[in-house]
Motif scaffolding. Structure first.
Motif, PDB file in Angstrom:
ATOM      1  N   SER A 269       0.863  -1.181   0.000  1.00  0.00           N
ATOM      2  CA  SER A 269       0.000   0.000   0.000  1.00  0.00           C
ATOM      3  C   SER A 269       0.895   1.224   0.000  1.00  0.00           C
ATOM      4  CB  SER A 269      -0.926  -0.004   1.217  1.00  0.00           C
ATOM      5  OG  SER A 269      -0.163   0.064   2.396  1.00  0.00           O
TER       6      SER A 269
ATOM      7  N   ARG B  85      -3.887   6.858   7.425  1.00  0.00           N
ATOM      8  CA  ARG B  85      -4.145   5.552   8.035  1.00  0.00           C
ATOM      9  C   ARG B  85      -3.438   4.433   7.289  1.00  0.00           C
ATOM     10  NH1 ARG B  85      -8.484   5.578  11.720  1.00  0.00           N
ATOM     11  NH2 ARG B  85      -9.204   7.720  11.979  1.00  0.00           N
TER      12      ARG B  85
ATOM     13  N   LYS C 127      -2.210  -0.014   7.725  1.00  0.00           N
ATOM     14  CA  LYS C 127      -2.542  -1.267   8.416  1.00  0.00           C
ATOM     15  C   LYS C 127      -1.308  -1.876   9.075  1.00  0.00           C
ATOM     16  CE  LYS C 127      -6.930  -2.164   7.093  1.00  0.00           C
ATOM     17  NZ  LYS C 127      -7.890  -1.796   8.138  1.00  0.00           N
ATOM     18  N   LYS C 128      -1.523  -2.384  10.256  1.00  0.00           N
ATOM     19  CA  LYS C 128      -0.453  -3.071  10.976  1.00  0.00           C
ATOM     20  C   LYS C 128       0.008  -4.303  10.180  1.00  0.00           C
ATOM     21  CE  LYS C 128       0.185  -5.851  15.116  1.00  0.00           C
ATOM     22  NZ  LYS C 128      -0.535  -6.481  16.232  1.00  0.00           N
TER      23      LYS C 128
ATOM     24  N   THR D  89      -0.089  -1.268  16.521  1.00  0.00           N
ATOM     25  CA  THR D  89      -1.170  -0.328  16.268  1.00  0.00           C
ATOM     26  C   THR D  89      -0.965   0.904  17.156  1.00  0.00           C
ATOM     27  OG1 THR D  89      -2.522  -1.376  17.945  1.00  0.00           O
ATOM     28  CG2 THR D  89      -2.836  -2.130  15.690  1.00  0.00           C
TER      29      THR D  89
ATOM     30  N   VAL E 112      -2.019   3.632  12.863  1.00  0.00           N
ATOM     31  CA  VAL E 112      -1.822   2.233  12.466  1.00  0.00           C
ATOM     32  C   VAL E 112      -2.987   1.424  13.021  1.00  0.00           C
ATOM     33  CG1 VAL E 112      -0.297   0.241  12.582  1.00  0.00           C
ATOM     34  CG2 VAL E 112       0.680   2.550  12.496  1.00  0.00           C
ATOM     35  N   GLU E 113      -3.725   0.788  12.094  1.00  0.00           N
ATOM     36  CA  GLU E 113      -4.915   0.039  12.490  1.00  0.00           C
ATOM     37  C   GLU E 113      -4.672  -1.449  12.378  1.00  0.00           C
ATOM     38  OE1 GLU E 113      -8.444   3.004  10.998  1.00  0.00           O
ATOM     39  OE2 GLU E 113      -7.323   1.938   9.458  1.00  0.00           O
ATOM     40  N   GLU E 114      -5.447  -2.197  13.129  1.00  0.00           N
ATOM     41  CA  GLU E 114      -5.366  -3.669  13.122  1.00  0.00           C
ATOM     42  C   GLU E 114      -5.752  -4.215  11.764  1.00  0.00           C
ATOM     43  OE1 GLU E 114      -3.977  -6.682  14.691  1.00  0.00           O
ATOM     44  OE2 GLU E 114      -4.535  -5.321  16.323  1.00  0.00           O
TER      45      GLU E 114
END
Ligand SMILES: [Cu+2]
Length: 124
Positions: free
Chosen positions: A38, A55, A57-58, A98, A122-124
């Motif tokens: 990404s 944003r 992703k982890k 995260t 950082v999101e799960e």
């Protein structure tokens, strides 16, 4: 009076620079041989970044691209060992945890410098 303020500011700057220097070594959170899955683009103008939040992703390799659209700025994300500057520069990192990481301008760019702060989430 003026002199002591200037001295204080320069000592603060030294501490900031020293902190940046030690955080730029590769401590495992970043690896430029990775293939990004990404990408986020952070664009800087006088005196802000184009988004308040970015944003990612982890565990997913993300290419962080930094662009100077106006003025001369840089970004540091101490939590992810990211330090980019110049017209356009990028780095691939894999966020391992995260949470919220601060993105700050790394170049003393002028009156609005201290307001140039955004968040990397950082999101799960
Ligand atoms: Cu700045």
């Amino acid at each position: 009076m003026k002199k002591s303020i200037a001295f204080l500011l320069s000592s603060v700057l030294m501490v900031v620079l020293a902190a940046c220097g030690s955080s730029s070594s590769n401590g495992g959170a970043a690896d430029n041989n990775l293939t990004a899955e990404s990408e986020i683009v952070i664009e800087a103008t006088n005196f802000k970044f184009d988004q308040e939040e970015y944003r990612v992703k982890k565990g997913v390799p993300v290419k962080i691209t930094f662009k100077n659209v106006e003025g001369n700025h840089g970004i540091i994300i101490p939590g992810l060992k990211v330090d980019l500057k110049g017209k356009s520069q990028s780095k691939v990192v894999v966020p391992k945890e995260t949470g919220e990481f601060e993105i700050a301008c790394s170049i003393m760019c002028g009156a609005g410098h201290s307001t140039m702060i955004s968040k990397l989430i950082v999101e799960e």
